[in-house]
Design a protein around this motif. Structure first.
Motif, PDB file in Angstrom:
ATOM      1  N   HIS A 188      18.926  31.784  41.234  1.00  0.00           N
ATOM      2  CA  HIS A 188      19.876  32.657  41.915  1.00  0.00           C
ATOM      3  C   HIS A 188      20.812  33.265  40.865  1.00  0.00           C
ATOM      4  O   HIS A 188      20.672  33.013  39.663  1.00  0.00           O
ATOM      5  CB  HIS A 188      20.683  31.877  42.960  1.00  0.00           C
ATOM      6  CG  HIS A 188      21.341  30.633  42.412  1.00  0.00           C
ATOM      7  ND1 HIS A 188      22.396  30.656  41.535  1.00  0.00           N
ATOM      8  CD2 HIS A 188      21.055  29.316  42.590  1.00  0.00           C
ATOM      9  CE1 HIS A 188      22.752  29.436  41.224  1.00  0.00           C
ATOM     10  NE2 HIS A 188      21.945  28.586  41.836  1.00  0.00           N
ATOM     11  N   ASP A 189      21.790  34.048  41.315  1.00  0.00           N
ATOM     12  CA  ASP A 189      22.710  34.683  40.369  1.00  0.00           C
ATOM     13  C   ASP A 189      24.149  34.184  40.517  1.00  0.00           C
ATOM     14  O   ASP A 189      25.093  34.857  40.106  1.00  0.00           O
ATOM     15  CB  ASP A 189      22.675  36.213  40.524  1.00  0.00           C
ATOM     16  CG  ASP A 189      23.107  36.663  41.917  1.00  0.00           C
ATOM     17  OD1 ASP A 189      23.253  35.794  42.810  1.00  0.00           O
ATOM     18  OD2 ASP A 189      23.308  37.886  42.096  1.00  0.00           O
ATOM     19  N   ALA A 190      24.324  32.989  41.082  1.00  0.00           N
ATOM     20  CA  ALA A 190      25.668  32.416  41.233  1.00  0.00           C
ATOM     21  C   ALA A 190      26.078  31.722  39.936  1.00  0.00           C
ATOM     22  O   ALA A 190      26.183  30.498  39.863  1.00  0.00           O
ATOM     23  CB  ALA A 190      25.699  31.444  42.406  1.00  0.00           C
ATOM     24  N   LYS A 191      26.325  32.514  38.899  1.00  0.00           N
ATOM     25  CA  LYS A 191      26.602  31.964  37.576  1.00  0.00           C
ATOM     26  C   LYS A 191      28.079  31.669  37.336  1.00  0.00           C
ATOM     27  O   LYS A 191      28.423  30.802  36.528  1.00  0.00           O
ATOM     28  CB  LYS A 191      26.081  32.926  36.511  1.00  0.00           C
ATOM     29  CG  LYS A 191      24.566  33.115  36.564  1.00  0.00           C
ATOM     30  CD  LYS A 191      24.094  34.102  35.526  1.00  0.00           C
ATOM     31  CE  LYS A 191      22.574  34.287  35.608  1.00  0.00           C
ATOM     32  NZ  LYS A 191      22.058  35.260  34.616  1.00  0.00           N
ATOM     33  N   ASP A 192      28.937  32.394  38.021  1.00  0.00           N
ATOM     34  CA  ASP A 192      30.378  32.202  37.839  1.00  0.00           C
ATOM     35  C   ASP A 192      31.060  32.274  39.207  1.00  0.00           C
ATOM     36  O   ASP A 192      31.700  33.260  39.544  1.00  0.00           O
ATOM     37  CB  ASP A 192      30.942  33.279  36.903  1.00  0.00           C
ATOM     38  CG  ASP A 192      32.408  33.046  36.578  1.00  0.00           C
ATOM     39  OD1 ASP A 192      32.866  31.888  36.675  1.00  0.00           O
ATOM     40  OD2 ASP A 192      33.105  34.032  36.250  1.00  0.00           O
ATOM     41  N   ALA A 212      29.398  22.457  41.299  1.00  0.00           N
ATOM     42  CA  ALA A 212      28.550  22.185  42.459  1.00  0.00           C
ATOM     43  C   ALA A 212      28.141  23.476  43.162  1.00  0.00           C
ATOM     44  O   ALA A 212      27.030  23.567  43.704  1.00  0.00           O
ATOM     45  CB  ALA A 212      29.278  21.258  43.430  1.00  0.00           C
ATOM     46  N   MET A 213      29.025  24.471  43.145  1.00  0.00           N
ATOM     47  CA  MET A 213      28.680  25.766  43.729  1.00  0.00           C
ATOM     48  C   MET A 213      27.562  26.436  42.932  1.00  0.00           C
ATOM     49  O   MET A 213      26.641  27.036  43.509  1.00  0.00           O
ATOM     50  CB  MET A 213      29.918  26.660  43.805  1.00  0.00           C
ATOM     51  CG  MET A 213      30.919  26.228  44.865  1.00  0.00           C
ATOM     52  SD  MET A 213      32.493  27.147  44.805  1.00  0.00           S
ATOM     53  CE  MET A 213      31.960  28.784  45.348  1.00  0.00           C
ATOM     54  N   VAL A 214      27.636  26.338  41.608  1.00  0.00           N
ATOM     55  CA  VAL A 214      26.566  26.889  40.767  1.00  0.00           C
ATOM     56  C   VAL A 214      25.235  26.251  41.144  1.00  0.00           C
ATOM     57  O   VAL A 214      24.215  26.930  41.339  1.00  0.00           O
ATOM     58  CB  VAL A 214      26.862  26.654  39.268  1.00  0.00           C
ATOM     59  CG1 VAL A 214      25.630  26.986  38.423  1.00  0.00           C
ATOM     60  CG2 VAL A 214      28.058  27.480  38.808  1.00  0.00           C
ATOM     61  N   LEU A 215      25.231  24.939  41.269  1.00  0.00           N
ATOM     62  CA  LEU A 215      23.978  24.196  41.461  1.00  0.00           C
ATOM     63  C   LEU A 215      23.494  24.174  42.910  1.00  0.00           C
ATOM     64  O   LEU A 215      22.439  23.588  43.206  1.00  0.00           O
ATOM     65  CB  LEU A 215      24.137  22.783  40.927  1.00  0.00           C
ATOM     66  CG  LEU A 215      24.271  22.740  39.391  1.00  0.00           C
ATOM     67  CD1 LEU A 215      24.727  21.376  38.916  1.00  0.00           C
ATOM     68  CD2 LEU A 215      22.945  23.129  38.734  1.00  0.00           C
ATOM     69  N   THR A 216      24.256  24.810  43.800  1.00  0.00           N
ATOM     70  CA  THR A 216      23.774  24.972  45.179  1.00  0.00           C
ATOM     71  C   THR A 216      23.659  26.453  45.542  1.00  0.00           C
ATOM     72  O   THR A 216      23.379  26.799  46.689  1.00  0.00           O
ATOM     73  CB  THR A 216      24.711  24.271  46.187  1.00  0.00           C
ATOM     74  OG1 THR A 216      26.064  24.704  45.975  1.00  0.00           O
ATOM     75  CG2 THR A 216      24.625  22.763  46.042  1.00  0.00           C
TER      76      THR A 216
END
Length: 337
Positions: A63-67, A319-323
């Motif tokens: 996904h693209d939730a990197k930051d 945890a947000m990055v990894l989910t």
């Protein structure tokens, strides 16, 4: 500031009222009320921690939730993370008595505001504690929330007016304190409220009103009917009724019934940023943290509170990055296994 050092210092400063266990799970302090434990067998405190721990997370890394953006807006205020300091009061009653209420609450307020979140200050059997809490909050331009015990309505309303004078931006009542033993020991009459009594209290102020202590769908719906702006899904840290379910277990059903009608806050067993993520995924808009902030403040004062909250923020973001959650709004039941 090293958090292990904070915990060691807190263990000394709490004078045995809290053991500062490696995991704050209510086992070593079961039945210690007054104190920091859970009532009776302590099961209601323990189940809060166990219920939240039982939920597991789906890890996603394509996904693209990197930051991720951990900020949110709750009750009209932008917050660095969706976390409030729970209204824990009573240094001489529950926390060993080494520090005054004024010292303790000043550290909580200052540490929270420096970290970009807001404190809730509480009410207890000693009337002077609420006055002290509000005086300290006023020194910080009233940037916080006052939570009042379920006294007789005229007394509740009088205390709300005191809170308004200190500049708070929201008020509330922890109705789950209706049977709190520390109040009974001081001959302080508290009790449950009817919908009409809650409506009278809500109508007494123009500020957003939070009703904390909701553990069933029917009472969540009654709270909505009473006109509150927010509910706190909470069993008062397991300190009022033995053998209740864990907050994490009742939260999804409550959220399904009233999400969008009121702001939903959850309070029970939150110890780290992953716990915050879980509560949000289960339906909360924000969470309250209690006992860990007592430890942080007694072990490191304002800097201790800031250290703990910075750790929590980093844990939440990781945890947000990894989910796969780019923002707080992206956190939902999809991340729960």
């Amino acid at each position: 500031m090293n958090y292990q050092e904070i915990e060691k210092k807190a263990r000394e400063n709490l004078n045995g009222s809290c053991k500062v266990c490696p995991v704050c799970n209510g086992k070593a302090c079961a039945g210690e009320v007054p104190g920091m434990g859970g009532k009776g067998t302590g099961e209601a405190f323990k189940i809060n921690v166990e219920a939240l721990a039982a939920y597991k997370l789906n890890m996603r890394v394509i996904h693209d939730a990197k930051d991720p953006d951990t900020t949110t807006v709750l009750l009209g205020k932008k917050m660095a993370i969706p976390v409030f300091a729970a209204p824990v009061s009573g240094t001489t009653l529950n926390m060993g008595g080494k520090f005054s209420e004024a010292e303790y609450i000043q550290w909580i307020i200052g540490g929270c505001l420096d970290s970009g979140i807001y404190p809730m200050v509480g009410d207890t059997a000693v009337d002077a504690f609420l006055t002290t809490n509000l005086e300290q909050l006023k020194k910080f331009d009233g940037q916080g929330i006052a939570i009042i015990k379920p006294w007789e309505n005229s007394n509740v309303i009088q205390k709300i007016k005191l809170a308004e004078a200190s500049g708070v931006y929201a008020v509330g009542m922890d109705i789950d304190a209706a049977g709190l033993i520390t109040l009974a020991l001081h001959g302080k009459p508290v009790g449950p409220k009817s919908v009409e009594e809650i409506k009278q209290i809500v109508a007494s102020t123009k500020l957003p009103f939070i009703l904390k202590g909701i553990m069933t769908v029917d009472e969540a719906e009654l709270a909505v009917a009473a006109g509150v702006q927010a509910i706190g899904v909470s069993n008062h840290g397991g300190r009022v009724l033995d053998q209740t379910p864990g907050v994490a277990d009742v939260l999804p059903e409550i959220a399904a019934a009233v999400k969008g009608k009121v702001t939903i806050l959850a309070d029970g067993g939150v110890r780290n940023g992953v716990d915050v993520l879980k509560m949000l995924a289960l339906g909360a808009d924000g969470v309250l943290v209690g006992r860990p902030l007592v430890t942080a403040s007694f072990g490191g004062q304002t800097e201790g509170v800031k250290t703990y909250l910075e750790i929590m923020k980093n844990e939440l973001k990781s945890a947000m990055v990894l989910t796969g959650c780019k923002s707080i709004k992206d956190i939902n039941e999809r991340i729960i296994f």
